[in-house]
Design an enzyme around this catalytic site. Structure first.
Site, PDB file in Angstrom:
ATOM      1  N   LYS A 161      34.878  44.228  32.555  1.00  0.00           N
ATOM      2  CA  LYS A 161      34.300  44.733  32.899  1.00  0.00           C
ATOM      3  C   LYS A 161      33.275  45.932  33.515  1.00  0.00           C
ATOM      4  O   LYS A 161      33.796  46.709  33.057  1.00  0.00           O
ATOM      5  CB  LYS A 161      35.652  44.084  34.210  1.00  0.00           C
ATOM      6  N   LYS A 169      44.561  52.326  29.308  1.00  0.00           N
ATOM      7  CA  LYS A 169      44.635  53.642  29.862  1.00  0.00           C
ATOM      8  C   LYS A 169      45.276  54.708  28.726  1.00  0.00           C
ATOM      9  O   LYS A 169      45.229  55.470  28.162  1.00  0.00           O
ATOM     10  CB  LYS A 169      44.715  53.621  31.319  1.00  0.00           C
ATOM     11  N   LYS A 221      34.232  52.752  36.475  1.00  0.00           N
ATOM     12  CA  LYS A 221      34.169  53.884  36.601  1.00  0.00           C
ATOM     13  C   LYS A 221      34.138  54.541  35.369  1.00  0.00           C
ATOM     14  O   LYS A 221      33.467  55.553  35.647  1.00  0.00           O
ATOM     15  CB  LYS A 221      35.097  54.341  37.502  1.00  0.00           C
TER      16      LYS A 221
HETATM   17  P1  TYM Z   1      40.127  50.849  41.384  1.00  0.00           P
HETATM   18  O1  TYM Z   1      39.744  52.639  42.148  1.00  0.00           O
HETATM   19  O2  TYM Z   1      40.481  50.605  40.022  1.00  0.00           O
HETATM   20  O3  TYM Z   1      39.440  49.980  42.210  1.00  0.00           O
HETATM   21  C1  TYM Z   1      39.056  50.059  43.191  1.00  0.00           C
HETATM   22  C2  TYM Z   1      39.058  48.031  44.104  1.00  0.00           C
HETATM   23  O4  TYM Z   1      37.656  48.182  42.915  1.00  0.00           O
HETATM   24  C3  TYM Z   1      37.769  46.778  42.599  1.00  0.00           C
HETATM   25  N1  TYM Z   1      37.391  47.037  41.589  1.00  0.00           N
HETATM   26  C4  TYM Z   1      36.574  45.716  40.903  1.00  0.00           C
HETATM   27  N2  TYM Z   1      36.400  44.844  41.672  1.00  0.00           N
HETATM   28  C5  TYM Z   1      35.305  43.461  41.035  1.00  0.00           C
HETATM   29  N3  TYM Z   1      34.731  43.895  39.771  1.00  0.00           N
HETATM   30  C6  TYM Z   1      34.503  45.410  39.212  1.00  0.00           C
HETATM   31  N4  TYM Z   1      34.455  45.396  37.747  1.00  0.00           N
HETATM   32  C7  TYM Z   1      36.257  46.231  39.621  1.00  0.00           C
HETATM   33  N5  TYM Z   1      36.174  46.962  39.546  1.00  0.00           N
HETATM   34  C8  TYM Z   1      37.653  47.581  40.256  1.00  0.00           C
HETATM   35  C9  TYM Z   1      39.022  47.336  42.653  1.00  0.00           C
HETATM   36  O5  TYM Z   1      39.480  45.670  42.164  1.00  0.00           O
HETATM   37  C10 TYM Z   1      40.267  47.498  43.346  1.00  0.00           C
HETATM   38  O6  TYM Z   1      40.366  46.476  44.445  1.00  0.00           O
HETATM   39  N6  TYM Z   1      44.905  51.009  41.599  1.00  0.00           N
HETATM   40  C11 TYM Z   1      43.460  50.868  42.744  1.00  0.00           C
HETATM   41  C12 TYM Z   1      43.888  51.381  43.869  1.00  0.00           C
HETATM   42  C13 TYM Z   1      45.042  51.742  44.390  1.00  0.00           C
HETATM   43  C14 TYM Z   1      45.454  50.563  45.392  1.00  0.00           C
HETATM   44  C15 TYM Z   1      46.439  50.651  45.979  1.00  0.00           C
HETATM   45  C16 TYM Z   1      44.616  49.048  45.912  1.00  0.00           C
HETATM   46  C17 TYM Z   1      45.868  52.161  44.333  1.00  0.00           C
HETATM   47  N7  TYM Z   1      47.204  51.960  45.356  1.00  0.00           N
HETATM   48  C18 TYM Z   1      47.213  50.143  47.351  1.00  0.00           C
HETATM   49  C19 TYM Z   1      45.460  48.646  46.802  1.00  0.00           C
HETATM   50  C20 TYM Z   1      46.855  48.997  46.843  1.00  0.00           C
HETATM   51  C21 TYM Z   1      42.915  51.626  41.667  1.00  0.00           C
HETATM   52  O7  TYM Z   1      43.219  51.789  40.865  1.00  0.00           O
HETATM   53  O8  TYM Z   1      41.707  50.954  41.749  1.00  0.00           O
END
Ligand code: TYM
Length: 382
Positions: free
Chosen positions: A250, A113, A253
């Site tokens: 991957k 990022k 978003k």
């Molecule tokens: P975020 O918002 O990027 O993504 C949310 C969840 O979706 C999963 N994910 C995917 N899984 C499979 N294939 C993909 N292409 C893909 N893209 C995203 C991510 O692994 C995630 O589970 N840092 C985290 C948010 C967060 C969090 C937490 C998660 C903040 N605090 C505490 C767990 C526990 C994030 O940015 O996810």
């Protein structure tokens, strides 16, 4: 017997897509009966990159609607907005004081990022190689070159390489935000604040969970047993859904092309178009193989949404081509999305906000109790 606790969250930024669903939400829905479940919309994480305030508010509610439409049941699980429980930010601050900058500079998500893609360790290794081994500057015509000249030349090259690298690194680092850098510490706070045992996520979050584990252990050893050391839960099949436009990255978003993902906001027409345009591999056979990463990804999506084994799908499409396969996949994705979108639009903002506020009210005493314990241990007057 008390249930084990799970915690997870999603950022209300960009367009939520089937990767988020298959990698995370689908597992949460299945786990909520067996675990005491806490699901969060992590708005404080979202602001680590610039957000339009009005859009952020809308997206926060939209993410909660997607949780609910997917089957997260507020009677079984706690659902809330991260910024409604300020203990997350307070614990983050305290954890910052036991975190080293080096814990964070190595984070892949930060590096990508912040645009710092080059890896410091790789660079150090190549520099050491260069210093220890001036031979690359010999060539056949040059064997009589004065060895001292060669050593000097390689040192000059090493020096220039180092200078360029450090200049680029510092410029990128200096222009990236402190919030982005500290992001994993806030995530660690989210998780360990609730004595979470298991964190169900996609594969891209593993490095962050590793830090949460390290910080929990570090705090415990400094101040006495306080936090549960969390485990992660990932389901192999959905853990890494790849981009439809590029199966080497991957689904994301924040992808620059909307042909990368299938979003919850996509119309039937757009979904069909995106699947039609999805890149494929050479050859025409429908087979699930590592050498065919684009097709493998599409079969994975098919398999998870249609609840069919990948081998079953191979058999179904023996003798058929991409056209048939893609048409059927589009049908499956549309049939998944349509009722989901109907449920989403059937939920009012007010109702969802009420559920989120109740969730925060229910959960906050747990967070406060843990934070008070932490404050007591580190010497604050509670
Ligand atoms: P975020 O918002 O990027 O993504 C949310 C969840 O979706 C999963 N994910 C995917 N899984 C499979 N294939 C993909 N292409 C893909 N893209 C995203 C991510 O692994 C995630 O589970 N840092 C985290 C948010 C967060 C969090 C937490 C998660 C903040 N605090 C505490 C767990 C526990 C994030 O940015 O996810």
């Amino acid at each position: 017997m008390t249930k084990k606790r799970i915690f997870s969250g999603i950022q209300p930024s960009g367009n939520l897509h089937i990767g988020n669903y298959l990698g995370a939400i689908a597992n949460w829905v299945k786990m909520q009966d067996e675990f005491e479940s806490i699901f969060c919309v992590v708005d404080m994480h979202a602001i680590t990159v610039p957000q339009d305030p009005e859009v952020l508010r809308q997206k926060t509610i939209e993410v909660a609607k997607i949780y609910l439409a997917s089957g997260i049941d507020p009677q079984k699980s706690s659902l809330f907005i991260q910024s409604h429980v300020p203990e997350h930010a307070e614990l983050c601050w305290i954890l910052n004081t036991i975190t080293q900058n080096g814990d964070l500079t190595k984070m892949t998500q930060f590096k990508s990022k912040a645009g710092i893609q080059f890896d410091l360790e790789d660079f150090e290794k190549s520099l050491t190689d260069l210093q220890n081994n001036p031979h690359p500057y010999f060539d056949d015509e040059n064997t009589d070159t004065d060895i001292n000249k060669v050593i000097k030349l390689s040192r000059d090259v090493a020096y220039e390489t180092a200078r360029e690298f450090i200049k680029k690194f510092i410029a990128k680092f200096n222009s990236s935000g402190v919030g982005l850098f500290d992001y994993p510490v806030l995530m660690a706070a989210d998780i360990i604040l609730y004595d979470t045992q298991t964190v169900p996520v996609g594969e891209d979050q593993l490095q962050h969970i590793e830090l949460a584990r390290d910080l929990a252990k570090r705090f415990n050893s400094k101040f006495g047993e306080t936090f549960v050391v969390p485990e992660f839960f990932i389901k192999k099949e959905g853990m890494r859904i790849m981009g439809l436009d590029d199966p080497s990255k991957k689904m994301s978003k924040s992808a620059s092309s909307e042909y990368n993902y299938i979003a919850f906001s996509d119309s039937e027409e757009i979904i069909r178009k995106k699947i039609r345009k999805a890149v494929t591999d050479s050859g025409s056979e429908i087979v699930y193989r590592d050498e065919k990463p684009a097709l493998k990804n599409l079969i994975n999506i098919y398999s998870l949404l249609a609840d069919k084994k990948t081998s079953e799908i191979e058999t179904m499409y023996a003798g058929k081509g991409y056209g048939d396969f893609k048409n059927d996949l589009a049908e499956i994705v549309v049939n998944f999305m349509k009722p989901m979108q109907e449920r989403i639009s059937g939920l009012s903002d007010e109702k969802v906000l009420e559920i989120l506020r109740e969730g925060a009210e229910k959960i906050r005493p747990i967070a406060k109790k843990k934070l008070d314990e932490v404050k007591e241990k580190i010497g604050f007057i509670v």
